[in-house]
Design a protein around this motif. Structure first.
Motif, PDB file in Angstrom:
ATOM      1  N   ASP A  67      47.965  43.146  67.528  1.00 37.87           N
ATOM      2  CA  ASP A  67      47.172  43.068  68.755  1.00 37.87           C
ATOM      3  C   ASP A  67      47.475  44.264  69.656  1.00 37.87           C
ATOM      4  O   ASP A  67      46.639  44.671  70.457  1.00 37.87           O
ATOM      5  N   ARG A  79      45.561  48.176  63.190  1.00 39.47           N
ATOM      6  CA  ARG A  79      44.671  47.244  63.880  1.00 39.47           C
ATOM      7  C   ARG A  79      44.282  46.060  63.006  1.00 39.47           C
ATOM      8  O   ARG A  79      43.746  45.060  63.507  1.00 39.47           O
ATOM      9  N   GLN A 135      42.015  44.580  71.420  1.00 42.16           N
ATOM     10  CA  GLN A 135      43.300  45.174  71.079  1.00 42.16           C
ATOM     11  C   GLN A 135      43.636  46.278  72.072  1.00 42.16           C
ATOM     12  O   GLN A 135      42.747  46.861  72.681  1.00 42.16           O
ATOM     13  N   ILE A 190      49.164  48.195  69.600  1.00 43.28           N
ATOM     14  CA  ILE A 190      49.613  49.340  68.801  1.00 43.28           C
ATOM     15  C   ILE A 190      50.147  50.391  69.767  1.00 43.28           C
ATOM     16  O   ILE A 190      49.430  50.848  70.669  1.00 43.28           O
ATOM     17  N   PHE A 250      45.729  49.923  72.523  1.00 42.81           N
ATOM     18  CA  PHE A 250      46.393  51.080  71.932  1.00 42.81           C
ATOM     19  C   PHE A 250      47.056  51.865  73.070  1.00 42.81           C
ATOM     20  O   PHE A 250      46.387  52.177  74.067  1.00 42.81           O
TER      21      PHE A 250
END
Length: 415
Positions: free
Chosen positions: A61, A57, A144, A63, A146
């Motif tokens: 941007d 992170r 962000q 993951i 994930f």
């Protein structure tokens, strides 16, 4: 716009499983204009997963994580994922119904442990797995994203294709990206670069990037451009591809995902021609490539793997005196092999190979990597000598591709 891919599983770290997921994901992200900054493989360990997510992170941007989502005790990713975001796992009725339907469709009993698969982080957006039981998880946090995916490739790919890639494009508003890949055979990247250097210099003014992607037996040239004006980008790239064709068109055999065996098969089918092969050093590999194409029975009659001199003589009609005088790896012998295959199997074209694949068996006159290839047709028989390297696997691959490209050119020249 950057992304990082994290693969989780001890099986990857000990070499028991090859990480093909990262390469596939990276390719899909690149097509969206997202650059993969790093790919990391870690063990099934909570601390390692936490550390990897913290590092990712800092630089990315997006993951994307794969692996560790099974119902067994060694699969800890989901609970660790929830803990990382100070979240809790809750039962999702829609996901549970999907898991139940999955087991029902297989005619299998669903165990209590499989219900665990329907637990998802409460703040996440889960994606139903139609090919398995472990859902994917989409989590947004401080701008962000994930994503946690199962490690089984076909399950992961299905969920990425629908809907995750669409969600990624919408969330990050990625630019238009256009790639054209030109496929060449018969010339190394250094020689190609020498022929197209001025053309390559002209790409910069159009913001087009060129990548040389060599592999045994071929070189791919990928042109890439990114921006908001789709029409302008595609027009500029396509124009440059046309210019490239004028410079090195004789070594270009296809584009994008084309294969030589596919291109050859298409030509044979279009012209209504048939093919046979006689293989020595390639050991049937050319036949394998040809028959990997669906519908190849329309044009491929068969192959004679004439590994021994006796088969060359008795089945293909190669002169024993020519083998004795010139050796099995020679123009005289490979010509007769091709002609013998064409006559025996009554085909329009035949390809033959004879060489020293290595790593043993070479001599001063015929070192390892020496290969003779012939193509026979009603117009006559042509033969060419190649000198490859000292790696057996690469020599076989290069020989097969060179043979298919020789054949391609002869089919195109056929009237």
């Amino acid at each position: 716009m950057f992304a990082e891919i994290i693969t989780i599983g001890d099986e990857i770290l000990i070499g028991q499983v090859i990480d093909s997921n990262s390469a596939w994901i990276a390719k899909q992200l690149n097509a969206l204009g997202i650059r993969v900054r790093q790919i990391t493989s870690i063990s099934d360990d909570k601390e390692h997963i936490f550390n990897a997510m913290n590092e990712a992170r800092k630089n990315a941007d997006l993951i994307i994580m794969t692996g560790g989502l099974g119902p067994t005790r060694d699969d800890i990713t989901k609970r660790t994922f929830a803990d990382y975001f100070n979240d809790e796992l809750i039962m999702n009725d829609r996901i549970l119904k999907g898991v139940e339907d999955y087991f029902a469709s297989k005619g299998k009993e669903m165990l209590d442990v499989n219900k665990y698969q329907a637990l998802v982080p409460s703040r996440s957006k889960p994606v139903q797995n139609k090919n398995g039981t472990a859902p994917a998880t989409w989590m947004e946090d401080n701008g962000q994203v994930f994503i946690s995916l199962p490690g089984v490739p076909y399950e992961m790919k299905a969920m990425m294709n629908d809907p995750l890639l669409k969600w990624i494009k919408q969330y990050f508003n990625t630019p238009f990206v256009y790639h054209r890949t030109v496929l060449t055979q018969g010339m190394g990247e250094s020689r190609i670069m020498g022929l197209i250097s001025k053309w390559e210099d002209s790409l910069e003014e159009h913001n087009i990037k060129l990548a040389y992607l060599p592999s045994p037996g071929m070189v791919r040239l990928r042109l890439s451009a990114t921006g908001d004006n789709q029409n302008r980008i595609t027009t500029a790239v396509d124009k440059k591809v046309k210019e490239l064709e004028n410079l090195i068109g004789d070594i270009i055999f296809g584009y994008g995902e084309d294969t030589l065996e596919g291109v050859v098969g298409k030509l044979l089918r279009e012209k209504g021609k048939t093919l046979s092969t006689a293989e020595s050093c390639t050991g049937g590999y050319i036949a394998h490539l040809i028959t990997s194409i669906s519908g190849s029975s329309d044009y491929f009659q068969g192959s004679i793997v004439s590994y021994s001199n006796e088969v060359k003589q008795n089945t293909l009609g190669v002169s024993s005196s020519d083998i004795e005088t010139h050796g099995a790896v020679s123009e005289e012998v490979v010509r007769q092999m091709a002609e013998g295959a064409r006559k025996t199997m009554r085909t329009d074209f035949a390809v033959a190979t004879s060489g020293v694949a290595g790593p043993n068996g070479g001599s001063d006159q015929k070192p390892v990597g020496t290969v003779w290839i012939a193509v026979s047709s009603k117009s006559g028989t042509i033969a060419k000598k190649y000198t490859f390297g000292n790696n057996r696997e690469r020599n076989i691959r290069q020989s097969a591709l060179a043979a298919l490209n020789m054949l391609r050119k002869e089919i195109l020249a056929d009237t």
